[in-house]
Scaffold this motif. Structure first.
Motif, PDB file in Angstrom:
ATOM      1  N   LEU A  97      -6.276   9.786  -0.666  1.00 26.29           N
ATOM      2  CA  LEU A  97      -5.573   8.420  -0.540  1.00 26.29           C
ATOM      3  C   LEU A  97      -5.107   8.163   0.796  1.00 26.29           C
ATOM      4  CD1 LEU A  97      -3.432   8.936  -3.733  1.00 26.29           C
ATOM      5  CD2 LEU A  97      -5.300   7.339  -3.512  1.00 26.29           C
ATOM      6  N   TYR A  98      -4.633   9.244   1.708  1.00 32.69           N
ATOM      7  CA  TYR A  98      -4.203   8.963   3.051  1.00 32.69           C
ATOM      8  C   TYR A  98      -5.160   8.323   3.727  1.00 32.69           C
ATOM      9  CZ  TYR A  98      -1.742   9.698   7.302  1.00 32.69           C
ATOM     10  OH  TYR A  98      -1.279   9.100   8.611  1.00 32.69           O
ATOM     11  N   LEU A 124       2.793  14.213   2.981  1.00 42.51           N
ATOM     12  CA  LEU A 124       3.547  14.289   2.277  1.00 42.51           C
ATOM     13  C   LEU A 124       4.939  13.670   2.952  1.00 42.51           C
ATOM     14  CD1 LEU A 124       3.128  17.675   0.487  1.00 42.51           C
ATOM     15  CD2 LEU A 124       2.564  15.464  -0.403  1.00 42.51           C
ATOM     16  N   ASN A 125       5.095  13.824   4.143  1.00 45.48           N
ATOM     17  CA  ASN A 125       6.378  13.488   4.864  1.00 45.48           C
ATOM     18  C   ASN A 125       6.194  12.090   5.065  1.00 45.48           C
ATOM     19  OD1 ASN A 125       8.054  15.731   4.504  1.00 45.48           O
ATOM     20  ND2 ASN A 125       7.223  16.864   6.080  1.00 45.48           N
ATOM     21  N   ASN A 139       0.795  -1.247  -0.109  1.00 45.16           N
ATOM     22  CA  ASN A 139      -0.071  -0.033   0.137  1.00 45.16           C
ATOM     23  C   ASN A 139       0.911   0.983   0.146  1.00 45.16           C
ATOM     24  OD1 ASN A 139      -1.878  -1.678   0.420  1.00 45.16           O
ATOM     25  ND2 ASN A 139      -2.451  -1.482   2.357  1.00 45.16           N
ATOM     26  N   ALA A 140       1.714   1.215  -0.856  1.00 40.59           N
ATOM     27  CA  ALA A 140       2.442   2.491  -1.133  1.00 40.59           C
ATOM     28  C   ALA A 140       1.931   3.838  -1.553  1.00 40.59           C
ATOM     29  CB  ALA A 140       3.841   2.189  -1.798  1.00 40.59           C
ATOM     30  N   MET A 141       2.379   4.850  -1.237  1.00 45.60           N
ATOM     31  CA  MET A 141       1.883   6.066  -1.825  1.00 45.60           C
ATOM     32  C   MET A 141       2.849   6.876  -2.478  1.00 45.60           C
ATOM     33  SD  MET A 141      -0.514   8.882   0.015  1.00 45.60           S
ATOM     34  CE  MET A 141      -0.518  10.448  -0.724  1.00 45.60           C
ATOM     35  N   LEU A 162      -7.989   0.092   1.013  1.00 41.16           N
ATOM     36  CA  LEU A 162      -7.903  -0.102  -0.731  1.00 41.16           C
ATOM     37  C   LEU A 162      -7.160  -1.541  -1.087  1.00 41.16           C
ATOM     38  CD1 LEU A 162      -7.314   3.337  -1.954  1.00 41.16           C
ATOM     39  CD2 LEU A 162      -9.239   2.069  -2.419  1.00 41.16           C
ATOM     40  N   ASN A 163      -6.288  -1.769  -0.125  1.00 39.95           N
ATOM     41  CA  ASN A 163      -5.591  -2.958  -0.653  1.00 39.95           C
ATOM     42  C   ASN A 163      -5.012  -3.009  -2.087  1.00 39.95           C
ATOM     43  OD1 ASN A 163      -4.280  -5.413  -0.147  1.00 39.95           O
ATOM     44  ND2 ASN A 163      -6.333  -6.558  -0.446  1.00 39.95           N
TER      45      ASN A 163
END
Ligand code: UDP
Length: 246
Positions: free
Chosen positions: A173-174, A58-59, A34-36, A180-181
């Motif tokens: 998204l966060y 963001l951080n 689950n990367a963003m 969401l998987n």
């Protein structure tokens, strides 16, 4: 890959090339964690200086790429060498290029009704075999969030592209990424608009002359204030460097 980041007005932006960004994105997709990825231009970084939630997101993101000449300038000015910009639009096209062979499933969330569908057609034309497994426009109410999350999950995407504008896309998204998987989510701003032909990108000569920001300001007169975003950013980075003794 160990990431070197530039601290620009409190936002950590990776000093990374397009090639490295694509490699990292592939790793994220394969790791299924689950990367963003966020794509930070000067306007987004400026916004993060007064929007603490955006700055925190963001951080915490797995990768923040330098989307724009302003961001690259700031990093170098703050003595963190950065060689090139990694525009969200280009990063996404590079991922589309390899998507068919990797059999990735991609979901398009965001933009005005009909636009994501046009962008899907464009992707299918430009990248034969690509699997865009679902689209959803970005003008929905809060009470629709759960249904939309379910819809996205049902399509089991490897990549979710969210074009809801800044900071809505990052915040959305966060908030939902855990449910969401989906291995990789990216906030992509106006990408579907450009793919659908609703918005134009600056001509190459303007991109090369680092003037894409000016083109955008000119194309959206109701947002002419945006033309001031870059000079304001430059002034802010300069005084920040003095203050922080960077
Ligand atoms: N957008 C959306 N929902 C919203 C607001 C914007 O889907 O509630 C879409 C908009 O249609 C466009 C994209 O988000 O396709 C980027 O919007 P904008 O140009 O406002 O974003 P920014 O350049 O500030 O990221």
């Amino acid at each position: 890959m160990s990431l070197v980041t530039a601290d620009i007005l409190g936002v950590n932006v990776a000093a990374i090339t397009m090639k490295e960004a694509v490699e990292l994105a592939v790793q994220f997709i394969e790791k299924k964690n689950n990367a963003m990825i966020a794509t930070a231009n000067a306007e987004m970084i400026m916004r993060a200086t007064y929007d603490a939630e955006l700055k925190m997101i963001l951080n915490k993101a797995d990768l923040v790429v330098p989307d724009g000449a302003g961001t690259v300038w700031a990093a170098n000015y703050l003595d963190c060498p950065m060689t090139e910009r990694v525009a969200g639009f280009d990063l996404v096209q590079n991922l589309f290029k390899i998507a068919p062979q990797k059999k990735w499933r991609i979901f398009f969330l965001g933009s005005a009704p009909g636009v994501a569908d046009k962008a899907k057609l464009k992707a299918e034309k430009d990248y034969p075999g690509i699997q865009i497994v679902g689209t959803q426009n970005g003008f929905f109410n809060d009470e629709d969030n759960d249904t939309i999350v379910k819809e996205i999950k049902k399509t089991a995407p490897n990549i979710l592209l969210a074009a809801l504008g800044v900071p809505k896309q990052e915040k959305w998204l966060y908030k939902y990424i855990g449910q969401l998987n989906c291995p990789l989510s990216i906030g992509v701003g106006g990408t579907f608009d450009v793919m659908a032909g609703v918005m134009k990108r600056a001509p190459l000569w303007m991109q090369r002359a680092k003037l894409e920001w000016m083109f955008r300001g000119m194309m959206q007169p109701r947002r002419a204030g945006r033309l001031l975003a870059l000079p304001k950013f430059v002034l802010k980075v300069r005084s920040w460097k003095k203050k922080e003794n960077k």
